[in-house]
Design a protein around this motif. Structure first.
Motif, PDB file in Angstrom:
ATOM      1  N   GLN A 136     -17.404  55.362 -26.610  1.00  0.00           N
ATOM      2  CA  GLN A 136     -18.471  55.561 -25.611  1.00  0.00           C
ATOM      3  C   GLN A 136     -18.139  56.733 -24.695  1.00  0.00           C
ATOM      4  OE1 GLN A 136     -18.442  51.603 -23.914  1.00  0.00           O
ATOM      5  NE2 GLN A 136     -20.496  51.203 -24.707  1.00  0.00           N
TER       6      GLN A 136
ATOM      7  N   ASN B 105     -14.267  61.696 -11.225  1.00  0.00           N
ATOM      8  CA  ASN B 105     -15.117  60.584 -10.787  1.00  0.00           C
ATOM      9  C   ASN B 105     -15.927  60.022 -11.945  1.00  0.00           C
ATOM     10  OD1 ASN B 105     -14.254  60.698  -8.171  1.00  0.00           O
ATOM     11  ND2 ASN B 105     -15.972  61.930  -7.445  1.00  0.00           N
ATOM     12  N   LEU B 106     -16.435  60.921 -12.790  1.00  0.00           N
ATOM     13  CA  LEU B 106     -17.223  60.452 -13.929  1.00  0.00           C
ATOM     14  C   LEU B 106     -16.339  59.652 -14.885  1.00  0.00           C
ATOM     15  CD1 LEU B 106     -19.497  63.524 -14.737  1.00  0.00           C
ATOM     16  CD2 LEU B 106     -19.990  61.520 -13.365  1.00  0.00           C
TER      17      LEU B 106
ATOM     18  N   ARG C 112     -13.619  42.933 -13.860  1.00  0.00           N
ATOM     19  CA  ARG C 112     -14.073  44.325 -13.904  1.00  0.00           C
ATOM     20  C   ARG C 112     -15.590  44.415 -13.813  1.00  0.00           C
ATOM     21  NH1 ARG C 112     -11.582  48.961 -15.344  1.00  0.00           N
ATOM     22  NH2 ARG C 112      -9.682  47.952 -16.027  1.00  0.00           N
TER      23      ARG C 112
ATOM     24  N   ASP D 231     -13.686  57.940 -14.032  1.00  0.00           N
ATOM     25  CA  ASP D 231     -13.429  56.650 -13.387  1.00  0.00           C
ATOM     26  C   ASP D 231     -14.634  55.723 -13.493  1.00  0.00           C
ATOM     27  OD1 ASP D 231     -10.914  57.367 -12.748  1.00  0.00           O
ATOM     28  OD2 ASP D 231     -11.320  57.884 -10.662  1.00  0.00           O
ATOM     29  N   LEU D 232     -15.823  56.315 -13.380  1.00  0.00           N
ATOM     30  CA  LEU D 232     -17.047  55.521 -13.505  1.00  0.00           C
ATOM     31  C   LEU D 232     -17.078  54.807 -14.854  1.00  0.00           C
ATOM     32  CD1 LEU D 232     -20.028  55.024 -12.423  1.00  0.00           C
ATOM     33  CD2 LEU D 232     -20.654  56.901 -13.911  1.00  0.00           C
ATOM     34  N   PHE D 233     -16.738  55.539 -15.922  1.00  0.00           N
ATOM     35  CA  PHE D 233     -16.724  54.948 -17.259  1.00  0.00           C
ATOM     36  C   PHE D 233     -15.604  53.917 -17.387  1.00  0.00           C
ATOM     37  CE2 PHE D 233     -19.668  56.959 -20.300  1.00  0.00           C
ATOM     38  CZ  PHE D 233     -20.306  57.813 -19.431  1.00  0.00           C
ATOM     39  N   ARG D 234     -14.440  54.251 -16.829  1.00  0.00           N
ATOM     40  CA  ARG D 234     -13.312  53.320 -16.923  1.00  0.00           C
ATOM     41  C   ARG D 234     -13.650  51.995 -16.236  1.00  0.00           C
ATOM     42  NH1 ARG D 234      -8.196  55.921 -14.459  1.00  0.00           N
ATOM     43  NH2 ARG D 234      -7.366  53.834 -14.790  1.00  0.00           N
ATOM     44  N   MET D 235     -14.317  52.105 -15.083  1.00  0.00           N
ATOM     45  CA  MET D 235     -14.610  50.889 -14.319  1.00  0.00           C
ATOM     46  C   MET D 235     -15.562  49.961 -15.049  1.00  0.00           C
ATOM     47  SD  MET D 235     -14.402  51.289 -10.354  1.00  0.00           S
ATOM     48  CE  MET D 235     -14.558  49.546 -10.468  1.00  0.00           C
ATOM     49  N   GLN D 236     -16.400  50.536 -15.922  1.00  0.00           N
ATOM     50  CA  GLN D 236     -17.319  49.694 -16.683  1.00  0.00           C
ATOM     51  C   GLN D 236     -16.661  49.183 -17.963  1.00  0.00           C
ATOM     52  OE1 GLN D 236     -19.943  48.732 -15.285  1.00  0.00           O
ATOM     53  NE2 GLN D 236     -19.814  50.196 -13.602  1.00  0.00           N
ATOM     54  N   GLY D 237     -15.400  49.535 -18.148  1.00  0.00           N
ATOM     55  CA  GLY D 237     -14.707  49.107 -19.366  1.00  0.00           C
ATOM     56  C   GLY D 237     -15.229  49.810 -20.599  1.00  0.00           C
ATOM     57  N   ALA D 238     -15.577  51.103 -20.460  1.00  0.00           N
ATOM     58  CA  ALA D 238     -16.118  51.854 -21.593  1.00  0.00           C
ATOM     59  C   ALA D 238     -15.062  52.025 -22.676  1.00  0.00           C
ATOM     60  CB  ALA D 238     -16.604  53.225 -21.135  1.00  0.00           C
TER      61      ALA D 238
ATOM     62  N   ILE E   3     -23.385  50.951 -21.089  1.00  0.00           N
ATOM     63  CA  ILE E   3     -21.994  50.865 -21.532  1.00  0.00           C
ATOM     64  C   ILE E   3     -21.633  49.416 -21.878  1.00  0.00           C
ATOM     65  CG2 ILE E   3     -19.582  51.142 -20.811  1.00  0.00           C
ATOM     66  CD1 ILE E   3     -20.490  53.547 -19.157  1.00  0.00           C
TER      67      ILE E   3
ATOM     68  N   LYS F   1     -20.790  59.632 -24.779  1.00  0.00           N
ATOM     69  CA  LYS F   1     -21.657  59.674 -23.603  1.00  0.00           C
ATOM     70  C   LYS F   1     -21.139  60.587 -22.503  1.00  0.00           C
ATOM     71  CE  LYS F   1     -23.267  54.955 -24.250  1.00  0.00           C
ATOM     72  NZ  LYS F   1     -24.564  55.147 -24.897  1.00  0.00           N
ATOM     73  N   LEU F   2     -19.831  60.891 -22.531  1.00  0.00           N
ATOM     74  CA  LEU F   2     -19.294  61.702 -21.433  1.00  0.00           C
ATOM     75  C   LEU F   2     -18.641  63.004 -21.908  1.00  0.00           C
ATOM     76  CD1 LEU F   2     -18.720  62.019 -18.445  1.00  0.00           C
ATOM     77  CD2 LEU F   2     -16.638  60.704 -18.747  1.00  0.00           C
TER      78      LEU F   2
ATOM     79  N   PRO G 104     -21.144  65.607 -24.095  1.00  0.00           N
ATOM     80  CA  PRO G 104     -22.131  66.299 -23.246  1.00  0.00           C
ATOM     81  C   PRO G 104     -21.487  67.240 -22.224  1.00  0.00           C
ATOM     82  CG  PRO G 104     -22.627  63.958 -23.360  1.00  0.00           C
ATOM     83  CD  PRO G 104     -21.307  64.148 -24.041  1.00  0.00           C
ATOM     84  N   SER G 105     -20.313  66.820 -21.680  1.00  0.00           N
ATOM     85  CA  SER G 105     -19.643  67.683 -20.707  1.00  0.00           C
ATOM     86  C   SER G 105     -19.175  68.980 -21.343  1.00  0.00           C
ATOM     87  CB  SER G 105     -18.412  66.991 -20.115  1.00  0.00           C
ATOM     88  OG  SER G 105     -18.769  65.838 -19.438  1.00  0.00           O
TER      89      SER G 105
END
Lengths: 277, 264
Positions: free
Chosen positions: B165, B151-152, A89, B154-161, A117, B169-170, B173-174
């Motif tokens: 977090q 998309n946001l 990942r 998915d961005l967090f998921r892809m970093q393994g958030a 992150i 972080k998401l 604020p949203s």
């Protein structure tokens, strides 16, 4: 036999018989049909096809954002189709169709977000890498503290690319990143991508429906149609490429070949579909 | 019309209409010699407003405090509940019917009960204001926390958030702009809640808000003073609404700007 295998370039991403259907109530829609794809390390491969052929979905399956129904996806030898190991990942980055910047964060804060992150932000080398990346994508230092709402569409996309590269990924997946930009901006950003891929030795899988972009960017074009890879073409132009290539007669001739390939693929897959039905 | 003329018309026409209605009102009262108790002339209302200005100001201040404290409590507790709802669908499913109950409960009916439990005091007024104004916060913030840009996410998921977090972080604020939207609706409701509660607290001397003044004037059939208090209520509602808008505009300037994920 053994020597053959060793000489063969290593494939970084490998999709085998990947199938996926979207279910909406009783209706099922087959999006990917026993799809096979190999992406060789260090190359730029483009998925080219009409809207709705499943190319963005395939990219999301490879990214581990969607699970496929059957088949396997391997990245650098490890199977990622069920659960993606954290190690893998961390080697992948994704550039979204819209720039997908967080509107309340400045350019700098957006670019360092993936590192934040992962908890790597305190590492000095990461910070200097981000600074370097922002320079490469064309941000003046005075613009680092701007909010996305203060940027043009092209600048947003540049920031988005810098963010994707901030973790120095081995694989970069791009989902029609320049679809909303005008042609001049698009070709500038294509050049930027080529620069980055040469500098960072990053394998790229690029989704687009723009033929010229596909030819200009890639080593290999995989033409997709109705959830299948209908045809793969090796692009016969040497790297490094520049603007002159676009206006050359060879480029125009090859454009014709790819366009024909697209049409033929659509017909061929339609025939296969009928056969199955 | 020229821009200036149009601007003048936007400002002047409601004002002119107001003057016109006041004149008609005055004339009608004069011609039919309507008693002051039923319908006082606008002049009488203005006179009452002037004579009672200090009483009304201090009452408005008391009611404003109750409504504002209620609104702040709604913002804090409503947001906390929304965060819980966003983290557990089980909790959401189990508790949402009761949250809707808060919205549909006739506040006039439970205010007397709350007074029995909590007494003729400031705390009760705040409690009623909270009960009536918390729903828009819960509902808006919950939907803001849950409906984040794909998309946001998915961005967090892809970093393994981690979940945490993602929330800090998401999601939060949203959801901030949704909180402001909810508070706009809640600001008017909290004023209504405070005044209604004051009706029931009555003129016991322990508490003197706009609602208590209105019940007292009504008992004495002092209609001009009652209408003057009504005007004060309206102004109070507008003031609190304006305050929330101002807060939203300054604190969330970067959120309310264009989305950032829209292409140009």
């Amino acid at each position: 036999m053994n020597t053959d295998l060793q000489n063969e370039p290593k494939s970084l991403i490998e999709c085998q018989d990947v199938s996926l259907a979207f279910r909406n109530g009783k209706a099922t829609q087959q999006v990917l049909r026993a799809l096979n794809l190999k992406v060789t390390e260090g190359q730029i491969v483009t998925l080219l096809g009409p809207s709705g052929c499943g190319k963005s979905t395939l990219l999301r399956v490879i990214a581990g954002l969607i699970d496929c129904d059957s088949g396997s996806v391997t990245i650098r030898g490890s199977d990622v189709s069920k659960k993606m190991p954290m190690k893998v990942r961390h080697e992948i980055s994704f550039v979204f169709q819209e720039s997908a910047l967080l509107p309340w964060r400045t350019v700098w804060q957006n670019v360092v977000l993936p590192l934040e992150i992962r908890g790597q932000l305190h590492e000095g080398s990461c910070r200097s890498r981000c600074e370097e990346l922002l320079e490469i994508v064309g941000f003046a230092k005075s613009d680092w503290n701007k909010l996305p709402s203060q940027l043009s569409g092209g600048m947003k996309m540049r920031a988005s690319i810098a963010r994707a590269m901030s973790t120095s990924p081995k694989v970069l997946l791009l989902d029609e990143p320049f679809a909303a930009l005008d042609d001049i901006l698009r070709s500038k950003l294509n050049d930027l991508l080529l620069t980055i891929s040469a500098q960072r030795q990053c394998t790229m899988l690029f989704v687009t429906h723009n033929i010229a972009e596909a030819i200009y960017l890639s080593n290999q074009i995989a033409i997709m149609s109705r959830g299948m890879i209908a045809q793969t073409l090796d692009v016969p132009f040497a790297f490094p490429r520049n603007e002159k290539l676009r206006s050359s007669s060879q480029f125009a001739a090859y454009y014709g070949i790819v366009a024909e390939g697209l049409i033929a693929s659509a017909q061929a897959t339609q025939a296969i579909e009928k056969e199955i039905a | 019309m020229k821009p200036f003329a149009r601007q003048l018309a936007t400002i002047a026409s409601p004002f002119l209409l107001f003057v016109l209605v006041a004149i008609v009102w005055h004339v009608v009262v004069q011609i039919f010699s309507i008693p002051k108790i039923i319908l006082p002339s606008p002049l009488a209302v203005v006179q009452a407003l002037w004579e009672e200005k200090w009483i009304l100001l201090s009452a408005s201040w008391i009611t404003l405090k109750a409504a504002a404290v209620g609104l702040v409590c709604s913002a804090i507790f409503g947001s906390l509940i929304a965060v819980l709802f966003s983290q557990s669908s089980l909790l959401r499913v189990a508790l949402y019917p009761y949250v809707i109950f808060l919205q549909t409960v006739p506040i006039v009916a439970i205010a007397p009960l709350l007074i029995i439990w909590s007494g003729n005091n400031f705390r009760t007024i705040v409690l009623v204001a909270v009960i009536i104004s918390i729903f828009p916060v819960i509902s808006n913030v919950t939907s803001g926390l849950l409906s984040i840009n794909e998309n946001l996410r998915d961005l967090f998921r892809m970093q393994g958030a981690t979940r945490w977090q993602m929330l800090i972080k998401l999601r939060i604020p949203s959801a901030l702009s949704q909180l402001i939207l909810g508070l706009r609706v809640s600001s008017g409701l909290s004023v209504i809640g405070a005044i209604v509660a004051e009706f029931f607290v009555g003129n016991s001397g322990e508490y003197d808000g706009l609602g208590t003044i209105m019940t007292a004037r009504q008992a004495l059939l002092r209609t001009p003073e009652l209408m003057a208090a009504l005007i004060a209520c309206t102004l109070l509602g507008i003031a609190l609404f304006g305050l929330v808008n101002l807060l939203g505009a300054t604190v969330l300037r970067r959120w309310t700007k264009t989305d950032g994920f829209e292409s140009e």
